[in-house]
Design an enzyme around this catalytic site. Structure first.
Site, PDB file in Angstrom:
ATOM      1  N   TYR A 113       4.136  -7.359  -2.601  1.00 50.07           N
ATOM      2  CA  TYR A 113       4.045  -6.680  -1.313  1.00 50.07           C
ATOM      3  C   TYR A 113       5.442  -6.446  -0.731  1.00 50.07           C
ATOM      4  O   TYR A 113       5.789  -5.340  -0.306  1.00 50.07           O
ATOM      5  CB  TYR A 113       3.197  -7.497  -0.337  1.00 50.07           C
ATOM      6  CG  TYR A 113       2.842  -6.728   0.913  1.00 50.07           C
ATOM      7  CD1 TYR A 113       1.619  -6.095   1.023  1.00 50.07           C
ATOM      8  CD2 TYR A 113       3.738  -6.615   1.976  1.00 50.07           C
ATOM      9  CE1 TYR A 113       1.289  -5.366   2.151  1.00 50.07           C
ATOM     10  CE2 TYR A 113       3.425  -5.889   3.091  1.00 50.07           C
ATOM     11  CZ  TYR A 113       2.198  -5.262   3.188  1.00 50.07           C
ATOM     12  OH  TYR A 113       1.892  -4.525   4.291  1.00 50.07           O
ATOM     13  N   CYS A 114       6.253  -7.484  -0.736  1.00 48.29           N
ATOM     14  CA  CYS A 114       7.594  -7.358  -0.158  1.00 48.29           C
ATOM     15  C   CYS A 114       8.505  -6.502  -1.030  1.00 48.29           C
ATOM     16  O   CYS A 114       9.378  -5.803  -0.513  1.00 48.29           O
ATOM     17  CB  CYS A 114       8.201  -8.745   0.065  1.00 48.29           C
ATOM     18  SG  CYS A 114       7.344  -9.722   1.320  1.00 48.29           S
ATOM     19  N   VAL A 115       8.317  -6.550  -2.349  1.00 42.81           N
ATOM     20  CA  VAL A 115       9.106  -5.682  -3.225  1.00 42.81           C
ATOM     21  C   VAL A 115       8.834  -4.224  -2.895  1.00 42.81           C
ATOM     22  O   VAL A 115       9.765  -3.409  -2.765  1.00 42.81           O
ATOM     23  CB  VAL A 115       8.800  -5.980  -4.707  1.00 42.81           C
ATOM     24  CG1 VAL A 115       9.377  -4.895  -5.607  1.00 42.81           C
ATOM     25  CG2 VAL A 115       9.359  -7.344  -5.109  1.00 42.81           C
TER      26      VAL A 115
END
Length: 356
Positions: A85-87
């Site tokens: 998700y953060c990538v």
């Protein structure tokens, strides 16, 4: 966004009041996003929400350091922590800085052509394991001394945020995993470009904190808004220790303290030793805290259900996961702090690569 959240029912921007509404409003102004799922997962615990937002804003968004460089650090840490998700989110935000090729090179696990960006990426990914037993020493901090608070703060922010996101969000940032498309990431970056490239004054998030911060600021950010925000997050997240019994806390601290920074082996066998001597009632909480610290992407429905049998509130779940996350972050912070060059006047500082 209905399929984005796991295990908690967040306060929506439409229903938010008080400090929650203030955080959401400031995030919309400074990030250009009216809904930030990572922040929304923390809304059942407003003190955690405000402290996390403060550290995120003051490290990544505010101040004079390069936003592109800081996004490289955020993305590098997210890759190292295996947080899809953060990538996806920070690949899009790197597009928003205008460096489209850099964003995609990192997303493909490549090495940036620019030496400064390559050094930042290497340093960021190394923060997960550098300095732990059996690993190589980390590279020299590749940023100017005057930007230490922002870069170190960004790395630690995402060691915390990645863990919360992995535990409480699904992998899909957009319907149908549209975030996997380079075109979609590029278009999203262009939409956010004006907001991302605008410089923000430091310190504006601090009035949103729950109250006076009594935890000492870290030396690497003392006297800065980043230092205040990091201390506030340590205080708010650390309070979650009260949800565990004394023996469970000791098991969490001992296990995380002996962690080598690597991802645990598949399966749950690595948890058997730390949990073996705990009373049955203490095991669900200790298990969740350890998963949050070392493998948050392996939190399962059964893990959460076992905890909720005695703690039905969303706020307790968020606080327990935050305690596990900050326990790991404190270990990472100790490693980073040990390997920072000496402050001015205490010794010579190696010359870093060109400032990104």
């Amino acid at each position: 966004m209905a399929n984005t959240f796991r295990y908690v029912t967040p306060v929506t921007p439409e229903a938010a009041t008080g400090r929650i509404a203030d955080v959401y409003g400031q995030a919309a102004t400074d990030f250009g996003l009216a809904r930030m799922p990572v922040l929304m997962t923390l809304s059942p615990a407003p003190d955690l929400l405000t402290a996390t937002w403060a550290l995120l804003r003051e490290s990544l968004v505010a101040g004079p350091a390069s936003r592109t460089g800081r996004e490289v650090v955020a993305l590098g840490v997210s890759v190292a922590n295996r947080c899809p998700y953060c990538v996806a989110a920070h690949t899009t935000l790197l597009h928003a800085t205008g460096d489209h090729e850099l964003a995609e090179v990192i997303a493909r696990s490549g090495t940036p052509a620019d030496p400064g960006h390559a050094a930042l990426l290497g340093w960021a990914t190394a923060t997960r394991t550098a300095g732990t037993a059996g690993t190589a020493r980390p590279p020299v901090a590749p940023f100017p001394a005057e930007h230490t608070a922002e870069y170190v703060g960004t790395a630690l922010t995402f060691h915390f945020v990645n863990r919360i996101a992995s535990a409480l969000l699904t992998d899909s940032m957009l319907p149908g995993r549209l975030q996997d498309s380079r075109l979609v990431r590029s278009l999203g970056g262009r939409v956010l470009a004006r907001t991302v490239r605008r410089r923000r004054p430091a310190g504006e998030s601090l009035p949103l904190l729950a109250g006076p911060v009594t935890t000492p600021e870290p030396a690497w950010a003392a006297g800065t808004p980043v230092g205040t925000a990091f201390a506030a997050l340590r205080e708010a997240a650390g309070a979650g220790r009260a949800l565990l019994g004394e023996r469970a806390r000791a098991a969490v601290l001992e296990t995380v303290g002996g962690w080598d920074g690597e991802h645990p082996a598949m399966g749950g066998g690595w948890l058997d030793g730390p949990l073996a001597d705990l009373p049955g009632a203490d095991r669900p909480g200790a298990r969740l805290a350890l998963l949050a610290a070392l493998a948050p992407y392996r939190v399962t429905d059964a893990d959460v259900a076992a905890w909720r049998a005695g703690h039905p509130d969303d706020a307790d779940l968020v606080r327990l996961l935050a305690y596990g996350a900050i326990t790991a972050v404190e270990g990472v912070e100790a490693s980073i702090r040990r390997d920072l060059p000496a402050p001015s006047g205490a010794g010579s500082r190696p010359t870093p690569p060109p400032s990104p």
